[in-house]
Design a protein around this motif. Structure first.
Motif, PDB file in Angstrom:
ATOM      1  N   GLN A  25       0.664  -1.111   0.222  1.00 11.58           N
ATOM      2  CA  GLN A  25       0.051   0.065   0.093  1.00 11.58           C
ATOM      3  C   GLN A  25       0.911   1.277  -0.160  1.00 11.58           C
ATOM      4  N   LYS A  26       0.316   2.489  -0.547  1.00  7.25           N
ATOM      5  CA  LYS A  26       1.184   3.412  -0.458  1.00  7.25           C
ATOM      6  C   LYS A  26       0.083   4.758  -0.634  1.00  7.25           C
ATOM      7  N   THR A  27       0.775   5.959  -0.148  1.00  9.08           N
ATOM      8  CA  THR A  27      -0.123   7.101  -0.401  1.00  9.08           C
ATOM      9  C   THR A  27       0.659   7.959  -1.273  1.00  9.08           C
ATOM     10  N   ASP A  28       0.125   8.383  -2.413  1.00  9.21           N
ATOM     11  CA  ASP A  28       0.536   8.927  -3.430  1.00  9.21           C
ATOM     12  C   ASP A  28       0.680  10.596  -2.962  1.00  9.21           C
ATOM     13  N   PHE A  29       1.517  11.383  -3.426  1.00  7.32           N
ATOM     14  CA  PHE A  29       1.788  12.599  -3.305  1.00  7.32           C
ATOM     15  C   PHE A  29       2.390  13.454  -4.589  1.00  7.32           C
ATOM     16  N   SER A  30       1.959  14.780  -4.744  1.00  8.13           N
ATOM     17  CA  SER A  30       2.620  15.602  -5.621  1.00  8.13           C
ATOM     18  C   SER A  30       3.682  16.392  -4.907  1.00  8.13           C
ATOM     19  N   ALA A  31       3.557  16.654  -3.717  1.00 10.08           N
ATOM     20  CA  ALA A  31       4.551  17.353  -3.158  1.00 10.08           C
ATOM     21  C   ALA A  31       4.687  17.060  -1.328  1.00 10.08           C
ATOM     22  N   LEU A  32       5.863  16.599  -1.112  1.00 15.86           N
ATOM     23  CA  LEU A  32       6.136  16.341   0.388  1.00 15.86           C
ATOM     24  C   LEU A  32       7.013  17.185   1.012  1.00 15.86           C
ATOM     25  N   THR A  33       6.927  18.262   2.038  1.00 18.01           N
ATOM     26  CA  THR A  33       7.825  19.155   2.563  1.00 18.01           C
ATOM     27  C   THR A  33       7.820  18.956   3.990  1.00 18.01           C
ATOM     28  N   GLY A  34       8.853  19.185   4.667  1.00 15.82           N
ATOM     29  CA  GLY A  34       8.860  19.286   6.402  1.00 15.82           C
ATOM     30  C   GLY A  34      10.308  19.287   6.689  1.00 15.82           C
ATOM     31  N   SER A  35      10.532  19.278   7.942  1.00 16.87           N
ATOM     32  CA  SER A  35      11.888  19.573   8.540  1.00 16.87           C
ATOM     33  C   SER A  35      11.647  18.940   9.983  1.00 16.87           C
ATOM     34  N   PHE A  36      12.795  18.699  10.596  1.00 20.24           N
ATOM     35  CA  PHE A  36      13.225  17.832  11.750  1.00 20.24           C
ATOM     36  C   PHE A  36      14.299  18.711  12.390  1.00 20.24           C
ATOM     37  N   GLN A  37      13.832  18.947  13.738  1.00 19.99           N
ATOM     38  CA  GLN A  37      14.802  19.475  14.668  1.00 19.99           C
ATOM     39  C   GLN A  37      15.199  18.309  15.622  1.00 19.99           C
ATOM     40  N   PHE A  38      16.338  17.908  15.562  1.00 20.89           N
ATOM     41  CA  PHE A  38      17.036  17.046  16.516  1.00 20.89           C
ATOM     42  C   PHE A  38      17.782  17.636  17.736  1.00 20.89           C
ATOM     43  N   LEU A  39      17.491  16.766  18.865  1.00 20.49           N
ATOM     44  CA  LEU A  39      18.066  16.929  20.245  1.00 20.49           C
ATOM     45  C   LEU A  39      18.209  15.691  20.815  1.00 20.49           C
ATOM     46  N   ASN A  40      19.447  15.321  21.107  1.00 23.32           N
ATOM     47  CA  ASN A  40      19.548  14.169  21.937  1.00 23.32           C
ATOM     48  C   ASN A  40      19.356  12.871  20.804  1.00 23.32           C
ATOM     49  N   GLY A  41      19.320  12.844  19.654  1.00 23.65           N
ATOM     50  CA  GLY A  41      19.033  11.728  18.794  1.00 23.65           C
ATOM     51  C   GLY A  41      17.394  12.009  18.700  1.00 23.65           C
ATOM     52  N   VAL A  42      16.662  12.622  18.941  1.00 25.27           N
ATOM     53  CA  VAL A  42      15.305  12.618  18.855  1.00 25.27           C
ATOM     54  C   VAL A  42      15.006  13.892  17.734  1.00 25.27           C
ATOM     55  N   GLY A  43      14.368  13.274  16.842  1.00 25.02           N
ATOM     56  CA  GLY A  43      13.921  14.497  15.636  1.00 25.02           C
ATOM     57  C   GLY A  43      12.500  14.666  15.822  1.00 25.02           C
ATOM     58  N   ARG A  44      12.168  16.155  16.123  1.00 23.07           N
ATOM     59  CA  ARG A  44      10.926  16.494  16.073  1.00 23.07           C
ATOM     60  C   ARG A  44      10.324  17.226  14.922  1.00 23.07           C
ATOM     61  N   ASN A  45       9.178  17.048  14.486  1.00 25.64           N
ATOM     62  CA  ASN A  45       8.787  17.631  13.215  1.00 25.64           C
ATOM     63  C   ASN A  45       7.381  18.308  13.474  1.00 25.64           C
ATOM     64  N   ARG A  46       7.132  19.471  12.967  1.00 25.34           N
ATOM     65  CA  ARG A  46       5.822  20.240  13.282  1.00 25.34           C
ATOM     66  C   ARG A  46       5.384  20.739  11.965  1.00 25.34           C
ATOM     67  N   ASP A  47       5.915  20.610  10.901  1.00 27.86           N
ATOM     68  CA  ASP A  47       5.448  21.198   9.585  1.00 27.86           C
ATOM     69  C   ASP A  47       5.438  20.417   8.391  1.00 27.86           C
ATOM     70  N   LEU A  48       5.160  19.329   8.689  1.00 28.28           N
ATOM     71  CA  LEU A  48       4.895  18.101   7.508  1.00 28.28           C
ATOM     72  C   LEU A  48       3.849  18.572   6.707  1.00 28.28           C
ATOM     73  N   ASN A  49       3.874  18.513   5.203  1.00 27.11           N
ATOM     74  CA  ASN A  49       2.929  19.053   4.341  1.00 27.11           C
ATOM     75  C   ASN A  49       2.812  18.043   3.332  1.00 27.11           C
ATOM     76  N   LEU A  50       2.011  17.450   2.933  1.00 27.39           N
ATOM     77  CA  LEU A  50       1.908  16.370   1.964  1.00 27.39           C
ATOM     78  C   LEU A  50       0.523  16.909   1.000  1.00 27.39           C
ATOM     79  N   ALA A  51       0.968  17.141  -0.463  1.00 28.45           N
ATOM     80  CA  ALA A  51      -0.392  17.391  -1.213  1.00 28.45           C
ATOM     81  C   ALA A  51      -0.530  16.274  -2.147  1.00 28.45           C
ATOM     82  N   SER A  52      -1.834  15.785  -2.179  1.00 23.43           N
ATOM     83  CA  SER A  52      -2.056  14.645  -2.911  1.00 23.43           C
ATOM     84  C   SER A  52      -3.508  14.852  -3.651  1.00 23.43           C
ATOM     85  N   PRO A  53      -3.709  14.078  -4.829  1.00 27.16           N
ATOM     86  CA  PRO A  53      -5.170  14.191  -5.451  1.00 27.16           C
ATOM     87  C   PRO A  53      -6.415  14.002  -4.357  1.00 27.16           C
TER      88      PRO A  53
END
Length: 649
Positions: free
Chosen positions: A535-563
């Protein structure tokens, strides 16, 4: 005239009688004692000839000294700097009167030579020459001799048997702890004339290995007169073969010529030096290095360098600066570089006794301490190119890297990078001068195909599509596990026209709608489904960023555009624990234009929880009862609108 002839004849007869009778009148022991005394006066050390000695002058000058011992410097590690069983010298008298010096025999048997430095750096081969002479009066400062040495007109030397049989040469340095021994000496020298080639041939043993030596000097007279001269040397052994053919110039200050080194096994050389190489069977076998070398002012350089190791083919140039600190500069082309034969085997994850056959295994970070002390051994400026590179599963195209190393601090720059259908640049800084080691890295990769890159690099194959990947990260530690646990910084990505494997979020939203309408039959069909690679989720665009601290990456801005859907998300990726906890919210686009719509508003929204260890991630709808009641009426209206759009109503 007769009287003159008689006088000359009488003088010749007297000379002959003196030459013949003198050794009989003067005891050999007296001559030996005088020799020992003069050596001590002029060197400050005692020469002892303890064995029987022979001195004769007819039919040739014959000197044979047995059990010879020459004293070491005060405080030396051994009493004697030099001992030998026998020294034999035979010189024809005719050579002394003809102007052409001929040495029939000069043989040393079983010498033991000790060259050493004490803890204060004093060398025993520096002799106090003229120690017993009266001090010179303080007159005008003596001027050192200058200019080349000139041989007298017509002067020449011819050597017969000149050889060393047996014995050993020891070099010991108390300042560094170095000690080297060359033993089983078997060396012979031939010299028909100073104006013809001098040749040395023989064998020596060093650290248990026998080396055959050959050396030739084209014209020794040039060397004596400090002129430039040609020099060749070969060395053959089980481990390594060497040839050098070149020129020695500027009174021995400059060596230049063609150098070639070759051998059948680097592993054998390492074993000889007691180095545990731990090499794979296909690695570190045959090698060859060739190039035009030059040595001057403590700088060794190789131009037109060609080198081969196993299947690797290397070309370029290099320079090594000797001295208090080793320095290396190089510019090399490695061709197609496959590092896998030279990399250690990856650490296997601990076996899980309760795991079923074929069940995915968890990732285990290696906690064994790394040793980067080698970075402190030298300074370097190196540029490395290759037409391709493979390291474990990572595959690169044409690339160029540069390495700058200074007192344990390394800078590795990726000047040119082509791989996974994209390109990029980056730099890695490694500080191994102090512990724990510190690493910083900054990379920008563009138009990279995500799935093969992430699969080869970290075994993560759940993201499809092309895009950019940028990161600015730092860490510190002494092991892989510590580096992962201390990871800090930022990573950003942007991918287009791809997909996320493991779940079809659009299908899950559809089933969520059915459930909110009262149709719960879809629950058993996969709303709370595990990861499904099909299974998969198709997308036309996928953007985001991770801020890492002590090996843990935190994301607050994931954005995926799909039909027909928009997805936003936030959560954490815990690298030390290899665990992901992420929440994405999927919304249906309010217009049938789908991903081409300029309207980002969404109506019906369903949150999905992605959670679990890397090797077994689960995806579940995250619906509360309040959300169900509130959304029911809105679902009906949205579905009506969508159906009208599809069927033209």
């Amino acid at each position: 005239m007769k009287r003159v002839l008689k006088l000359v004849g009488a003088l010749v007869l007297l000379l002959v009688i003196t030459v013949v009778v003198a050794p009989m009148l003067i005891p050999t022991s007296t001559i030996i004692a005088q020799l020992e005394q003069q050596v001590e006066v002029n060197t400050g050390r005692k020469l002892q000839i303890a064995g029987d000695s022979e001195l004769s002058i007819l039919p040739r000058l014959n000197i044979t000294l047995n059990d010879v011992r020459f004293e070491n410097m005060p405080g030396g590690s051994q009493p004697h700097m030099l001992t030998m069983d026998q020294l034999a010298v035979h010189i024809p008298w005719v050579s002394l009167f003809s102007g052409e010096f001929q040495l029939e025999q000069f043989v040393i048997r079983n010498p033991k030579i000790l060259l050493e430095k004490n803890a204060a750096g004093q060398a025993n081969w520096v002799l106090a020459l003229g120690k017993g002479a009266a001090p010179a009066q303080p007159t005008e400062q003596a001027k050192p001799a200058s200019g080349p040495v000139s041989l007298p007109q017509g002067f020449d030397i011819a050597l017969g048997e000149v050889a060393i049989y047996g014995g050993e040469l020891i070099y010991a340095d108390a300042t560094s702890g170095a000690r080297h021994t060359v033993s089983d000496l078997a060396l012979t020298i031939t010299l028909p004339s100073l104006y013809k080639a001098l040749e040395l041939d023989g064998k020596v043993t060093f650290q248990g290995e026998t080396f055959a030596l050959k050396m030739a000097v084209d014209t020794p007279a040039k060397a004596i007169e400090s002129k430039d001269f040609s020099f060749s040397q070969t060395l053959e052994s089980r481990l390594v073969n060497m040839t050098f053919d070149g020129l020695i110039a500027q009174q021995g200050q400059v060596f230049s010529g063609a150098l070639k080194l070759s051998g059948d096994s680097v592993k054998d050389i390492a074993q000889w030096q007691k180095v545990d190489l731990k090499a794979k069977p296909e690695a570190f076998n045959q090698f060859e290095v060739a190039g035009e070398m030059r040595f001057a002012n403590d700088v060794f350089s190789l131009q037109s360098l060609t080198a081969k190791l196993d299947k690797l083919d290397i070309q370029g140039r290099s320079e090594i600066k000797l001295g208090e600190r080793l320095g290396v500069t190089a510019d090399v082309d490695l061709g197609m570089l496959d590092l896998n034969p030279y990399l250690p085997e990856p650490v296997e994850a601990p076996k899980q006794p309760d795991s079923a056959p074929g069940e995915p295994q968890p990732i285990v970070w290696d906690d064994s301490e790394m040793d980067l002390s080698a970075l402190n051994m030298l300074d370097a400026k190196v540029v490395i190119r290759s037409s391709g590179l493979r390291a474990r599963e990572i595959k690169l195209g044409a690339n160029q890297f540069s390495i700058a190393l200074n007192k344990g601090k390394a800078k590795l720059s990726m000047d040119k990078f082509a791989a996974y259908e994209g390109s990029g640049k980056g730099v890695v800084h490694v500080n191994a001068a102090t512990k724990p080691y510190q690493i910083t890295t900054n990379f920008a990769l563009n138009n990279i195909n995500a799935e093969p890159l992430l699969t080869d690099a970290i075994g993560f194959d759940k993201v499809l599509g092309k895009g950019s990947l940028n990161w600015d990260l730092e860490t510190q530690g002494m092991s892989q596990k510590q580096f992962v646990s201390a990871l800090a910084g930022e990573l950003a990505f942007e991918f287009k026209d791809g997909g996320i494997k493991g779940a079809n979020l659009a299908e899950m939203v559809r089933k969520g709608k059915e459930m909110l309408k009262g149709n719960f039959s879809s629950v058993s069909e996969g709303i709370n489904a595990d990861f499904d690679p099909n299974q998969k989720t198709d997308f036309s665009a996928l953007t985001g960023s991770f801020q890492f601290l002590n090996g843990v990456g935190r994301n607050r801005d994931l954005n995926l555009a799909s039909p027909l859907i928009r997805i936003t998300g936030e959560g954490e990726v815990d690298l030390p624990k290899t665990f992901v906890n992420y929440r994405v919210v999927t919304g249906i686009v309010d217009t049938i234009e789908g991903q081409q719509s300029q309207d980002d508003s969404t109506g019906f929204k369903v949150p999905v929880r992605i959670k679990g260890p890397f090797h077994k991630v689960e995806t579940k709808l995250d619906l509360s009862s309040a959300a169900k009641d509130k959304a029911k009426d809105a679902v009906k209206d949205k579905l009506k609108d969508k159906l009208k759009g599809f069927f033209g109503g």
